[in-house]
Design an enzyme around this catalytic site. Structure first.
Site, PDB file in Angstrom:
ATOM      1  N   ARG A  36      27.565  36.355  44.095  1.00 47.96           N
ATOM      2  CA  ARG A  36      27.246  35.431  44.813  1.00 47.96           C
ATOM      3  C   ARG A  36      25.760  36.141  45.255  1.00 47.96           C
ATOM      4  O   ARG A  36      25.238  35.137  45.863  1.00 47.96           O
ATOM      5  CB  ARG A  36      28.181  35.230  45.924  1.00 47.96           C
ATOM      6  CG  ARG A  36      29.235  34.233  45.611  1.00 47.96           C
ATOM      7  CD  ARG A  36      30.333  33.847  46.730  1.00 47.96           C
ATOM      8  NE  ARG A  36      31.097  32.924  46.386  1.00 47.96           N
ATOM      9  CZ  ARG A  36      32.161  32.451  46.991  1.00 47.96           C
ATOM     10  NH1 ARG A  36      32.617  33.253  48.110  1.00 47.96           N
ATOM     11  NH2 ARG A  36      32.813  31.464  46.738  1.00 47.96           N
ATOM     12  N   GLY A 348      37.099  31.011  41.163  1.00 52.00           N
ATOM     13  CA  GLY A 348      37.228  32.547  41.122  1.00 52.00           C
ATOM     14  C   GLY A 348      37.848  33.022  39.816  1.00 52.00           C
ATOM     15  O   GLY A 348      37.464  33.956  39.164  1.00 52.00           O
TER      16      GLY A 348
END
Ligand code: 3PG
Ligand code: MG
Length: 396
Positions: A36, A348
């Site tokens: 991220r 995820g």
């Protein structure tokens, strides 16, 4: 409706406050997976190139508001970012204090975890106004948190002099819209994971859009049971059997399908060393647990994926963390990689599978969103995007 984009603005000497999703996993106080942060980096670099005074804010985990707790500090993120940028990144503790010193042009400052502030979660108006006062331009770039209407993702956008979308948020919205609004056909969605109940709205909304819906994991088990097969001790949801039947019938009526696996890989217990047994789907025993799809099913799904125009992937097909139950997910990952379809993966577990099977470069777009990705697939408006659209409409 459209949003104002950071890329189109003159940021020379402007105080630019960027909300990013730097909520990354940590291990022993160090960033364990920087995906991220890497995805957010081009936005910071672009703001610097444009001559901005850059302030970055993010949440990390879910701390109790009003209580500083070291394990939720963004310090490891600041260090990671500093190494990537090859310049110091200052972490500001008390960034909401009146004497907060504005950052200089060329500098990057990280504001400590937004969720330490009382009122962040409740989208408190006074807090949002204080944040807005810090900047000339507010940039919302946290796609992974765009489904949360909180002070730093929503309230601030009402009051900042200019509120715009950052490049990462804009890219995510563009890629997802491309996949969902005018998809190249046939469109195939893969929805895996443990429970039908937690993904029911996604299944319902996607089943109306796609030509084939592939289900995996515990979700597939419920569909297998709904088709009348024994699933033994597998994870499945008995109260959703009728829902699965309805979804399948609706799909068939539209000429689409939700294929049920023909063969499955079972184990007697959930463990890394559990023995794997390949079975036809009608041969599952009472003490079996289904942990993966078999090679025949995988080949059938791979064929569907090969011919797809668009693929949306969320959730693994089996217990891919254990190698003996990873083949199904691997086959699907490889089929997506080989397909010419426009493919999107998010969530995820899915990203862990994408990286485990090394197909990162072969998926067209990898989303940084988990919950936000799912809500977008559900067809929900993301509140943080909606407010940017409203501001854009007012400012035009
Ligand atoms: C995520 O990791 O899903 C996002 O950063 C959002 O976090 P949250 O679920 O704690 O709001
Ligand atoms: Mg989450």
């Amino acid at each position: 409706m459209s949003v104002i984009k950071m890329a189109d603005l003159d940021l020379t000497d402007k105080k630019v406050l960027i909300r990013q999703d730097l909520n990354v996993p940590l291990k022993s106080g160090v960033v364990a997976d920087g995906t991220r942060i890497l995805a957010s980096l081009p936005t910071i670099k672009l703001a610097l190139e444009k001559g901005a005074k850059v302030m970055v804010m993010s949440h990390l985990g879910r701390p109790t508001e009003g209580e500083y707790e070291h394990k939720y500090s963004l310090a490891p993120v600041a260090n990671y970012l500093s190494a990537l940028l090859e310049q110091p990144v200052r972490l500001e503790q008390n960034w909401l204090e009146p004497d907060f010193i504005p950052v200089e042009r060329g500098e990057v400052v990280i504001c400590e975890n937004v969720r330490f502030n009382v009122g962040e979660k409740a989208n408190d108006d006074a807090l949002a106004r204080r944040m807005a006062q810090m900047c000339d331009v507010y940039v919302m770039d946290a796609f992974g948190t765009a489904h949360r209407a909180q002070a730093s993702t929503h309230g601030i956008a009402k009051y900042a002099p200019i509120a715009c979308a950052g490049p990462l948020l804009a890219a995510e919205l563009e890629a997802l819209s491309k996949a969902l609004d005018k998809p190249a056909r046939p469109m195939v969605a893969i929805v895996g994971g443990s429970k039908v109940s937690t993904k029911l709205t996604v299944l319902e909304s996607l089943s109306e859009k796609v030509d084939q819906l592939i289900v995996g994991g515990g979700i597939a088990n419920t569909f297998i049971a709904a088709a009348g097969f024994n699933v033994g001790k597998s994870l499945y949801e008995e109260d959703l059997l009728d829902t699965c039947r309805r979804l399948t019938e609706d799909a068939k009526r539209r000429g689409a399908d939700i294929p049920v696996p023909i063969d499955v890989v079972c184990g007697k217990h959930f463990a890394e060393n559990a023995e794997a047994e390949l079975k036809s789907v009608d041969k599952v025993a009472d003490d079996d647990m289904i942990f993966d799809i078999g090679p025949k099913s995988a080949a059938q799904l791979a064929e569907i994926l090969k011919n797809a125009g668009t693929i949306v992937w969320n959730g693994p097909l089996g217990v891919f963390e254990f190698s003996q139950f990873s083949e199904g997910t691997k086959e699907i990952a490889m089929a997506i990689a080989e397909s010419n379809a426009f493919s999107i993966a998010g969530g995820g577990d899915t990203l862990a599978a994408v990286s485990k099977f090394k197909v990162c470069d072969d998926v067209s777009y990898i989303s940084t969103g988990g919950g936000a990705f799912l809500e977008f697939l559900e067809g929900k408006k993301l509140p943080a995007v909606e407010i940017l659209e409203q501001r854009a409409a007012q400012q035009s």
